[in-house]
Design an enzyme around this catalytic site. Structure first.
Site, PDB file in Angstrom:
ATOM      1  N   ARG A 172      12.132  -5.829   4.271  1.00 43.76           N
ATOM      2  CA  ARG A 172      12.018  -4.363   4.133  1.00 43.76           C
ATOM      3  C   ARG A 172      13.102  -3.655   4.957  1.00 43.76           C
ATOM      4  O   ARG A 172      13.383  -4.019   6.081  1.00 43.76           O
ATOM      5  CB  ARG A 172      10.641  -3.902   4.622  1.00 43.76           C
ATOM      6  CG  ARG A 172      10.532  -2.377   4.699  1.00 43.76           C
ATOM      7  CD  ARG A 172       9.119  -1.890   4.818  1.00 43.76           C
ATOM      8  NE  ARG A 172       8.397  -2.436   5.948  1.00 43.76           N
ATOM      9  CZ  ARG A 172       7.089  -2.276   6.142  1.00 43.76           C
ATOM     10  NH1 ARG A 172       6.377  -1.603   5.268  1.00 43.76           N
ATOM     11  NH2 ARG A 172       6.500  -2.813   7.182  1.00 43.76           N
ATOM     12  N   ARG A 228      12.313  -2.121  10.590  1.00 45.97           N
ATOM     13  CA  ARG A 228      11.287  -1.668  11.529  1.00 45.97           C
ATOM     14  C   ARG A 228      11.140  -2.658  12.676  1.00 45.97           C
ATOM     15  O   ARG A 228      11.211  -3.864  12.464  1.00 45.97           O
ATOM     16  CB  ARG A 228       9.941  -1.527  10.789  1.00 45.97           C
ATOM     17  CG  ARG A 228       9.661  -0.127  10.318  1.00 45.97           C
ATOM     18  CD  ARG A 228       8.478  -0.006   9.397  1.00 45.97           C
ATOM     19  NE  ARG A 228       7.227  -0.589   9.882  1.00 45.97           N
ATOM     20  CZ  ARG A 228       6.063  -0.468   9.234  1.00 45.97           C
ATOM     21  NH1 ARG A 228       6.008   0.212   8.096  1.00 45.97           N
ATOM     22  NH2 ARG A 228       4.977  -1.028   9.706  1.00 45.97           N
ATOM     23  N   LYS A 283       0.831  -1.212   0.000  1.00 47.28           N
ATOM     24  CA  LYS A 283       0.000   0.000   0.000  1.00 47.28           C
ATOM     25  C   LYS A 283       0.867   1.266   0.000  1.00 47.28           C
ATOM     26  O   LYS A 283       0.636   2.196  -0.766  1.00 47.28           O
ATOM     27  CB  LYS A 283      -0.926   0.029   1.239  1.00 47.28           C
ATOM     28  CG  LYS A 283      -1.773  -1.213   1.421  1.00 47.28           C
ATOM     29  CD  LYS A 283      -2.607  -1.153   2.676  1.00 47.28           C
ATOM     30  CE  LYS A 283      -1.823  -1.109   3.975  1.00 47.28           C
ATOM     31  NZ  LYS A 283      -1.029  -2.329   4.255  1.00 47.28           N
ATOM     32  N   ARG A 287      -8.983   1.143   9.688  1.00 48.89           N
ATOM     33  CA  ARG A 287      -8.609  -0.236   9.997  1.00 48.89           C
ATOM     34  C   ARG A 287      -9.586  -0.922  10.929  1.00 48.89           C
ATOM     35  O   ARG A 287      -9.396  -2.099  11.241  1.00 48.89           O
ATOM     36  CB  ARG A 287      -7.239  -0.247  10.686  1.00 48.89           C
ATOM     37  CG  ARG A 287      -6.073  -0.315   9.745  1.00 48.89           C
ATOM     38  CD  ARG A 287      -4.860   0.041  10.561  1.00 48.89           C
ATOM     39  NE  ARG A 287      -3.782  -0.861  10.352  1.00 48.89           N
ATOM     40  CZ  ARG A 287      -2.661  -0.507   9.718  1.00 48.89           C
ATOM     41  NH1 ARG A 287      -2.524   0.692   9.228  1.00 48.89           N
ATOM     42  NH2 ARG A 287      -1.694  -1.367   9.595  1.00 48.89           N
ATOM     43  N   ARG A 297       0.324  -8.953  13.425  1.00 50.87           N
ATOM     44  CA  ARG A 297      -0.310  -7.914  12.598  1.00 50.87           C
ATOM     45  C   ARG A 297      -1.277  -8.544  11.594  1.00 50.87           C
ATOM     46  O   ARG A 297      -2.339  -7.999  11.300  1.00 50.87           O
ATOM     47  CB  ARG A 297       0.766  -7.085  11.883  1.00 50.87           C
ATOM     48  CG  ARG A 297       1.512  -6.156  12.832  1.00 50.87           C
ATOM     49  CD  ARG A 297       2.852  -5.712  12.273  1.00 50.87           C
ATOM     50  NE  ARG A 297       2.754  -4.924  11.064  1.00 50.87           N
ATOM     51  CZ  ARG A 297       3.758  -4.745  10.213  1.00 50.87           C
ATOM     52  NH1 ARG A 297       4.939  -5.304  10.429  1.00 50.87           N
ATOM     53  NH2 ARG A 297       3.599  -4.025   9.135  1.00 50.87           N
TER      54      ARG A 297
END
Ligand code: AP5
Length: 215
Positions: free
Chosen positions: A127, A160, A13, A88, A171
């Site tokens: 990432r 992260r 996203k 969300r 998550r």
């Protein structure tokens, strides 16, 4: 143009929102980025949000709704925006409806990113983000030219805190329980278009543009 990007963590996203926003002069409203900035700055909101984020849980609705309301009222969002990571929960979706009603500015489209769980875990665990300018890389799919340094500003690339595998799994379960039901919410309003997000970045970008009606 007023858009929402919905989808599981790591669906891409943020990658697509940032590109579409830059190409079409839209404002990217990423609640995750805003919260991470507040954590980095050590603000009261950041201190409150940190424990939720590190555990892979959602920050309370009242915190994120306030962020979004302020941001959408800002002049830089007047031409249009992409909500990346909001809403969300059903409470956030209803609050967004109220905000849009107040502004007399309905959503144009909700793009729902569809990608399988293994791809998501691979994307998130690889990432890397620049600690200085927040530019995003991936060790396999978008590797930086110079090892652990940012191509854009030379800053140090970091992983992260919530991209550790156990937090990623949490998550994903929070997404399934709290956010996935919003697909039906927007489908019933005739706003939802699904985007197949498992391909390469350029392929997904073309699909996103088609989904939101941009050439
Ligand atoms: P947030 O930052 O919003 O995280 P997320 O939704 O979990 O999404 P991600 O940023 O992890 O993934 P993405 O879909 O944007 O993928 P990306 O483009 O980065 O939220 C973090 C936390 O903040 C939440 O857990 C919560 O605590 C809190 N929070 C935020 N919003 C909230 C809200 N509304 N309510 C309550 N709490 C909230 O891509 C991922 C990686 O994949 C990158 O390395 C990228 O280079 C790579 N990649 C992207 N596309 C492709 C592709 N097509 N092929 C190969 N690699 C790709």
């Amino acid at each position: 143009m007023r858009l929402v990007f919905l989808g599981p963590p790591g669906a891409g996203k943020g990658t697509q929102a940032s590109r579409l926003a830059a190409d079409h002069g839209l404002c990217q409203v990423s609640t995750g980025d805003i919260l991470r900035q507040a954590v980095a700055n050590g603000t009261p909101m950041g201190r409150k949000a940190r424990e939720f984020m590190d555990a892979g849980r959602l920050v309370p609705d009242e915190v994120v709704i306030g962020i979004v309301r302020d941001k959408l009222a800002a002049p830089e969002c007047a031409k249009g925006y992409i909500l990346d990571g909001f809403p969300r929960t059903s409470g956030q979706a209803r609050a967004l409806d109220d905000i849009l009603l107040d502004f007399s500015a309905p959503l144009d489209r909700v793009a729902a990113f569809v990608v399988d769980e293994n791809s998501v875990v691979e994307r998130l665990s690889g990432r890397r983000t620049c600690s200085a300018c927040q530019a995003m890389f991936h060790v396999k799919f978008a590797p930086p030219k110079a090892g652990g340094q940012c191509d854009r500003c030379g800053g140090t690339l970091v992983q992260r805190d919530d991209d550790r595998e156990e937090v990623i799994r949490k998550r994903l379960s929070v997404y399934a329980e709290s956010t996935r039901p919003l697909l039906d919410y927007y489908r019933q309003q005739g706003l939802l278009t699904e985007v197949s997000a498992g391909g390469a970045v350029d392929v997904v970008y073309a699909a996103v543009k088609a989904a939101v009606g941009i050439r």
